[in-house]
Design a protein around this motif. Structure first.
Motif, PDB file in Angstrom:
ATOM      1  N   ASP A  93      -6.817   9.804  -7.447  1.00 43.77           N
ATOM      2  CA  ASP A  93      -6.313   9.900  -5.579  1.00 43.77           C
ATOM      3  C   ASP A  93      -4.988   9.205  -5.218  1.00 43.77           C
ATOM      4  OD1 ASP A  93      -9.075  10.851  -5.152  1.00 43.77           O
ATOM      5  OD2 ASP A  93      -9.824   9.311  -4.892  1.00 43.77           O
ATOM      6  N   SER A  94      -4.518   7.850  -6.112  1.00 41.01           N
ATOM      7  CA  SER A  94      -3.549   7.204  -5.784  1.00 41.01           C
ATOM      8  C   SER A  94      -3.287   7.250  -7.053  1.00 41.01           C
ATOM      9  CB  SER A  94      -4.114   6.319  -4.538  1.00 41.01           C
ATOM     10  OG  SER A  94      -2.273   5.384  -4.139  1.00 41.01           O
ATOM     11  N   LYS A  95      -1.014   6.505  -7.129  1.00 40.94           N
ATOM     12  CA  LYS A  95      -1.035   5.812  -7.759  1.00 40.94           C
ATOM     13  C   LYS A  95       0.050   4.796  -7.843  1.00 40.94           C
ATOM     14  CE  LYS A  95       0.482   9.942 -11.174  1.00 40.94           C
ATOM     15  NZ  LYS A  95       1.797  10.886 -11.172  1.00 40.94           N
ATOM     16  N   THR A  96       0.312   4.392  -6.449  1.00 36.92           N
ATOM     17  CA  THR A  96      -0.168   3.649  -5.650  1.00 36.92           C
ATOM     18  C   THR A  96      -0.563   2.040  -5.510  1.00 36.92           C
ATOM     19  OG1 THR A  96       1.909   4.561  -4.345  1.00 36.92           O
ATOM     20  CG2 THR A  96       1.202   2.530  -3.507  1.00 36.92           C
ATOM     21  N   TYR A  97      -1.817   2.441  -4.921  1.00 39.20           N
ATOM     22  CA  TYR A  97      -2.811   1.227  -4.646  1.00 39.20           C
ATOM     23  C   TYR A  97      -3.101   0.447  -5.911  1.00 39.20           C
ATOM     24  CZ  TYR A  97      -3.087   4.407  -0.339  1.00 39.20           C
ATOM     25  OH  TYR A  97      -3.075   5.081  -0.056  1.00 39.20           O
ATOM     26  N   TYR A  98      -3.773  -0.808  -5.901  1.00 36.86           N
ATOM     27  CA  TYR A  98      -3.830  -1.805  -7.152  1.00 36.86           C
ATOM     28  C   TYR A  98      -5.666  -1.507  -6.900  1.00 36.86           C
ATOM     29  CZ  TYR A  98       0.418  -3.197  -7.000  1.00 36.86           C
ATOM     30  OH  TYR A  98       1.882  -3.712  -6.624  1.00 36.86           O
ATOM     31  N   TYR A  99      -6.211  -0.420  -7.917  1.00 39.04           N
ATOM     32  CA  TYR A  99      -7.507  -0.573  -8.236  1.00 39.04           C
ATOM     33  C   TYR A  99      -8.135  -1.223  -9.484  1.00 39.04           C
ATOM     34  CZ  TYR A  99      -7.433   3.656  -5.224  1.00 39.04           C
ATOM     35  OH  TYR A  99      -7.009   4.900  -4.297  1.00 39.04           O
ATOM     36  N   LEU A 100      -9.175  -1.808  -8.524  1.00 41.85           N
ATOM     37  CA  LEU A 100     -10.234  -2.839 -10.326  1.00 41.85           C
ATOM     38  C   LEU A 100     -11.370  -2.299 -10.148  1.00 41.85           C
ATOM     39  CD1 LEU A 100      -9.120  -6.190  -8.657  1.00 41.85           C
ATOM     40  CD2 LEU A 100      -7.399  -4.471 -10.845  1.00 41.85           C
ATOM     41  N   ASN A 101     -12.443  -2.248 -10.772  1.00 41.45           N
ATOM     42  CA  ASN A 101     -13.479  -2.454 -11.138  1.00 41.45           C
ATOM     43  C   ASN A 101     -14.682  -3.254 -10.463  1.00 41.45           C
ATOM     44  OD1 ASN A 101     -14.023   0.696 -11.668  1.00 41.45           O
ATOM     45  ND2 ASN A 101     -13.893   0.227 -13.774  1.00 41.45           N
ATOM     46  N   LEU A 102     -15.479  -3.135  -9.034  1.00 43.66           N
ATOM     47  CA  LEU A 102     -15.809  -4.120  -8.954  1.00 43.66           C
ATOM     48  C   LEU A 102     -17.654  -4.400  -9.498  1.00 43.66           C
ATOM     49  CD1 LEU A 102     -16.982  -7.100  -6.969  1.00 43.66           C
ATOM     50  CD2 LEU A 102     -16.952  -5.092  -5.689  1.00 43.66           C
ATOM     51  N   GLU A 103     -17.887  -5.302 -10.253  1.00 47.35           N
ATOM     52  CA  GLU A 103     -19.167  -4.483 -11.276  1.00 47.35           C
ATOM     53  C   GLU A 103     -20.847  -5.152 -10.369  1.00 47.35           C
ATOM     54  OE1 GLU A 103     -19.299  -5.766 -14.945  1.00 47.35           O
ATOM     55  OE2 GLU A 103     -17.819  -4.137 -15.048  1.00 47.35           O
ATOM     56  N   GLY A 104     -20.248  -6.430  -9.431  1.00 45.00           N
ATOM     57  CA  GLY A 104     -21.250  -6.627  -8.957  1.00 45.00           C
ATOM     58  C   GLY A 104     -21.163  -7.953  -8.116  1.00 45.00           C
ATOM     59  N   ILE A 105     -22.022  -8.801  -7.199  1.00 50.44           N
ATOM     60  CA  ILE A 105     -21.730  -9.899  -6.746  1.00 50.44           C
ATOM     61  C   ILE A 105     -23.285 -10.583  -6.720  1.00 50.44           C
ATOM     62  CG2 ILE A 105     -21.499 -10.839  -4.569  1.00 50.44           C
ATOM     63  CD1 ILE A 105     -19.917  -9.326  -3.168  1.00 50.44           C
ATOM     64  N   THR A 106     -23.120 -12.279  -7.167  1.00 53.86           N
ATOM     65  CA  THR A 106     -24.405 -12.447  -8.037  1.00 53.86           C
ATOM     66  C   THR A 106     -24.337 -13.237  -5.846  1.00 53.86           C
ATOM     67  OG1 THR A 106     -24.078 -12.686 -10.310  1.00 53.86           O
ATOM     68  CG2 THR A 106     -24.987 -14.813  -9.162  1.00 53.86           C
ATOM     69  N   VAL A 107     -25.507 -14.069  -5.609  1.00 48.86           N
ATOM     70  CA  VAL A 107     -25.176 -14.824  -4.928  1.00 48.86           C
ATOM     71  C   VAL A 107     -26.553 -15.302  -5.636  1.00 48.86           C
ATOM     72  CG1 VAL A 107     -26.073 -15.082  -2.417  1.00 48.86           C
ATOM     73  CG2 VAL A 107     -24.409 -13.078  -2.735  1.00 48.86           C
ATOM     74  N   GLY A 108     -26.538 -17.127  -5.045  1.00 48.34           N
ATOM     75  CA  GLY A 108     -27.838 -17.399  -5.308  1.00 48.34           C
ATOM     76  C   GLY A 108     -27.271 -17.960  -6.800  1.00 48.34           C
ATOM     77  N   GLN A 109     -29.274 -17.162  -7.425  1.00 49.16           N
ATOM     78  CA  GLN A 109     -29.113 -16.807  -9.120  1.00 49.16           C
ATOM     79  C   GLN A 109     -29.223 -15.086  -8.712  1.00 49.16           C
ATOM     80  OE1 GLN A 109     -28.752 -18.893 -11.317  1.00 49.16           O
ATOM     81  NE2 GLN A 109     -28.870 -20.417  -9.837  1.00 49.16           N
ATOM     82  N   GLY A 134      12.772  -0.341   8.649  1.00 50.84           N
ATOM     83  CA  GLY A 134      11.907   0.210   7.988  1.00 50.84           C
ATOM     84  C   GLY A 134      11.220  -0.379   7.412  1.00 50.84           C
ATOM     85  N   LEU A 135      11.223   0.011   5.764  1.00 50.51           N
ATOM     86  CA  LEU A 135       9.472   0.002   5.104  1.00 50.51           C
ATOM     87  C   LEU A 135      10.691  -0.382   3.843  1.00 50.51           C
ATOM     88  CD1 LEU A 135       5.775   0.512   5.529  1.00 50.51           C
ATOM     89  CD2 LEU A 135       7.244   0.976   3.061  1.00 50.51           C
ATOM     90  N   VAL A 136       9.559  -1.280   2.925  1.00 52.81           N
ATOM     91  CA  VAL A 136      10.058  -1.422   1.391  1.00 52.81           C
ATOM     92  C   VAL A 136       8.547  -1.431   1.165  1.00 52.81           C
ATOM     93  CG1 VAL A 136      10.672  -3.117  -0.504  1.00 52.81           C
ATOM     94  CG2 VAL A 136      11.560  -3.029   1.395  1.00 52.81           C
ATOM     95  N   GLY A 137       8.198  -0.377  -0.323  1.00 53.88           N
ATOM     96  CA  GLY A 137       7.022  -0.547  -0.802  1.00 53.88           C
ATOM     97  C   GLY A 137       6.665  -1.117  -1.646  1.00 53.88           C
ATOM     98  N   LEU A 138       6.064  -1.900  -1.833  1.00 56.97           N
ATOM     99  CA  LEU A 138       5.298  -1.741  -3.388  1.00 56.97           C
ATOM    100  C   LEU A 138       4.469  -1.835  -3.954  1.00 56.97           C
ATOM    101  CD1 LEU A 138       5.971  -5.648  -1.587  1.00 56.97           C
ATOM    102  CD2 LEU A 138       8.075  -4.455  -2.902  1.00 56.97           C
ATOM    103  N   GLY A 139       4.127  -0.984  -3.625  1.00 57.33           N
ATOM    104  CA  GLY A 139       3.097  -0.182  -5.001  1.00 57.33           C
ATOM    105  C   GLY A 139       3.703  -0.347  -6.219  1.00 57.33           C
ATOM    106  N   GLN A 140       2.214   0.117  -7.259  1.00 59.74           N
ATOM    107  CA  GLN A 140       2.965   0.487  -8.445  1.00 59.74           C
ATOM    108  C   GLN A 140       3.839   2.226  -8.596  1.00 59.74           C
ATOM    109  OE1 GLN A 140      -0.299   0.088 -10.848  1.00 59.74           O
ATOM    110  NE2 GLN A 140      -2.190   0.159  -9.672  1.00 59.74           N
ATOM    111  N   GLY A 164       0.663  -1.081  -0.382  1.00 53.94           N
ATOM    112  CA  GLY A 164      -0.263  -0.803  -0.186  1.00 53.94           C
ATOM    113  C   GLY A 164       0.879   1.271  -0.126  1.00 53.94           C
ATOM    114  N   SER A 165       1.891   0.978  -0.553  1.00 48.52           N
ATOM    115  CA  SER A 165       3.137   2.253  -0.356  1.00 48.52           C
ATOM    116  C   SER A 165       4.365   2.208  -1.326  1.00 48.52           C
ATOM    117  CB  SER A 165       3.675   2.755   1.358  1.00 48.52           C
ATOM    118  OG  SER A 165       4.876   1.535   1.241  1.00 48.52           O
ATOM    119  N   ASP A 166       5.051   3.040  -1.529  1.00 48.84           N
ATOM    120  CA  ASP A 166       5.671   2.892  -2.440  1.00 48.84           C
ATOM    121  C   ASP A 166       7.300   3.239  -1.728  1.00 48.84           C
ATOM    122  OD1 ASP A 166       4.284   2.747  -5.305  1.00 48.84           O
ATOM    123  OD2 ASP A 166       3.962   4.586  -4.810  1.00 48.84           O
ATOM    124  N   LEU A 167       7.170   4.337  -1.796  1.00 52.19           N
ATOM    125  CA  LEU A 167       8.742   4.888  -0.535  1.00 52.19           C
ATOM    126  C   LEU A 167       9.314   3.390   0.240  1.00 52.19           C
ATOM    127  CD1 LEU A 167      10.582   6.572  -0.739  1.00 52.19           C
ATOM    128  CD2 LEU A 167      10.306   7.138   1.913  1.00 52.19           C
TER     129      LEU A 167
END
Length: 438
Positions: free
Chosen positions: A287-303, A227-233, A115-118
């Motif tokens: 908002d951020s060039k770091t995080y891995y954003y996707l588009n969630l369109e919906g969820i199907t439960v049963g039918q 310290g910290l190792v950033g593994l964002g994009q 969730g970070s880069d530096l």
């Protein structure tokens, strides 16, 4: 339904099990390292005094903390020989990764953070640092350390922060790039930006890696953590600075079993070749060039499908360091209602161990519904272990929670999927597999 469902995964890179070399150029194309579960007895940080229920509760709390954190707001050349060995250990919601820095190299543990880069380490002199077991890194003792000027490209790539009336990054007394970098949990690092050789043992060297030498650092960090190792994009992350290895990595998370390890793969070795591959775009966000954003369109439960109103500009982050999946509250309520309807069990507990929907007398439940997650261009059919997790021998809870903050697609939902992040092709791919055999 298994008696144990995966908790938060942590990487422990025990050894580099494979790597590939381009014969024409003798340059590395990719490599893979072992992973184990954060709560496995194989982990050096395993706490045998914790009960299964306590581990479940802590994982839920970490997921919410991770959501709060997300809500805040020049590549090097790799040189690889015949073997690589590194380790990554658990530290709350993130990972502790063994990494060597400097010449001669000194070995340190640092948080690996998707969730970070530096990349930064506590450096001497360190008048305002949190305590750590190892000595602070001394740049004067390394022959490969170089300070970066305030007009350098890496300095320009740093995010801007206003701290007590001063804007960072800024020029120091000798024109050095002085940085400030803070996180959603109120931790921060303040110091000088430079370049240094970092490595995963002497066999995998990344020279001239941009990193921060922190002289004023604050946070609730483990004393093993230097310290910290950033593994964002972003451009300053380790993933973006891996040079010829390429900006691609993948993992495959198995159901929790203390005897099972799996792989984290980089470069060409990260490419998924299994059947059933589906891909969804990585969404660029203002908002951020770091995080891995996707588009969630919906969820199907049963039918029945519940569509998400906001389906553009990236409405969810995928994160292997978050246990539960966190959904927008109104959307979650609709999904939860369908789960209750489909399961049809009368005996449920409204909340236990920070979970909102739990069932007891699990063995009497016969109806686990069809459950599909719909990303743009990628429909994922989840198994019960991906959306329920066992709290005790007879209680299971829905592995999703509502949030008013940043929605996150967590790692329980990713069990038995190979997941590939391709930063250059700007996509995330999934393939259903048996991760215990990877």
């Amino acid at each position: 339904m298994h008696s144990q469902i995966s908790l938060s995964f942590t990487l422990i890179c025990l050894s580099l099990s494979s790597f590939s070399i381009n014969a024409a150029t003798n340059k590395p194309k990719g490599f893979s390292i072992d992973l184990i579960h954060r709560d496995s007895p194989l982990s050096p940080f395993f706490n045998s005094s914790m009960t299964h229920s306590e581990r479940i509760q802590n994982a839920a709390l970490r997921s919410m903390s991770r959501a709060n954190r997300f809500g805040q707001s020049s590549s090097s050349t790799a040189e690889t020989s015949e073997s690589v060995e590194t380790e990554v250990l658990p530290n709350d919601a993130s990972y502790l990764m063994k990494i060597s820095v400097g010449t001669p190299p000194v070995e340190r543990w640092a948080l690996a953070d998707t969730g970070s880069d530096l990349i930064w380490f506590q450096c001497s002199p360190c008048p305002q640092c949190y305590p750590q077991n190892a000595q602070f890194f001394d740049p004067k003792s390394s022959s490969t350390y170089m300070s970066l000027s305030c007009n350098s490209n890496p300095c320009s790539a740093l995010p801007h922060f206003l701290v007590q009336g001063q804007t960072y990054p800024k020029c120091g007394t000798n024109n050095e790039c002085t940085y400030f970098y803070s996180y959603g949990d109120q931790s921060y690092t303040n110091g000088e930006l430079g370049t240094e050789s970092v490595s995963f043992s002497q066999a995998a060297l990344f020279p001239k890696t941009v990193f921060g030498c922190g002289h004023n650092n604050h946070g609730l960090y483990n004393m093993n953590n230097a310290g910290l190792v950033g593994l964002g994009q972003g451009t300053l992350s380790l993933v973006s600075q891996m040079g010829n290895v390429g900006r691609k990595f993948s993992y495959c998370l198995p159901p929790y079993n203390p005897k099972i390890t799996t792989k984290l793969r980089f470069g060409e070795d990260a490419t998924i070749s299994e059947n059933g591959l589906v891909s969804t775009p990585l969404i660029a966000s203002s908002d951020s060039k770091t995080y891995y954003y996707l588009n969630l369109e919906g969820i199907t439960v049963g039918q029945q499908k519940v569509s998400l109103t906001s389906q553009s500009n990236g409405n969810i982050i995928i994160d292997s360091g978050t246990t539960l999946t966190l959904l927008p509250s109104s959307f979650y309520d609709q999904v939860e209602a369908l789960v209750k309807q489909a399961v049809g069990a009368d005996q449920f507990i409204v909340q236990i161990n920070n979970h909102k929907l739990c069932y007891k007398n699990v063995n009497s439940i016969q109806n686990f519904p069809n459950f599909e997650v719909h990303f743009t261009g990628a429909n994922l059919s989840l198994k019960p272990r991906n959306f329920f997790r066992m709290i005790s021998n007879d209680v299971m809870c829905f592995a999703m929670l509502p949030t008013e903050g940043q929605p996150i697609y967590g790692n329980v939902a990713q069990i038995n999927f190979e997941v590939e992040y391709d930063l250059d092709q700007k996509k995330v791919s999934f393939a259903p597999v048996d991760c215990t055999k990877q």
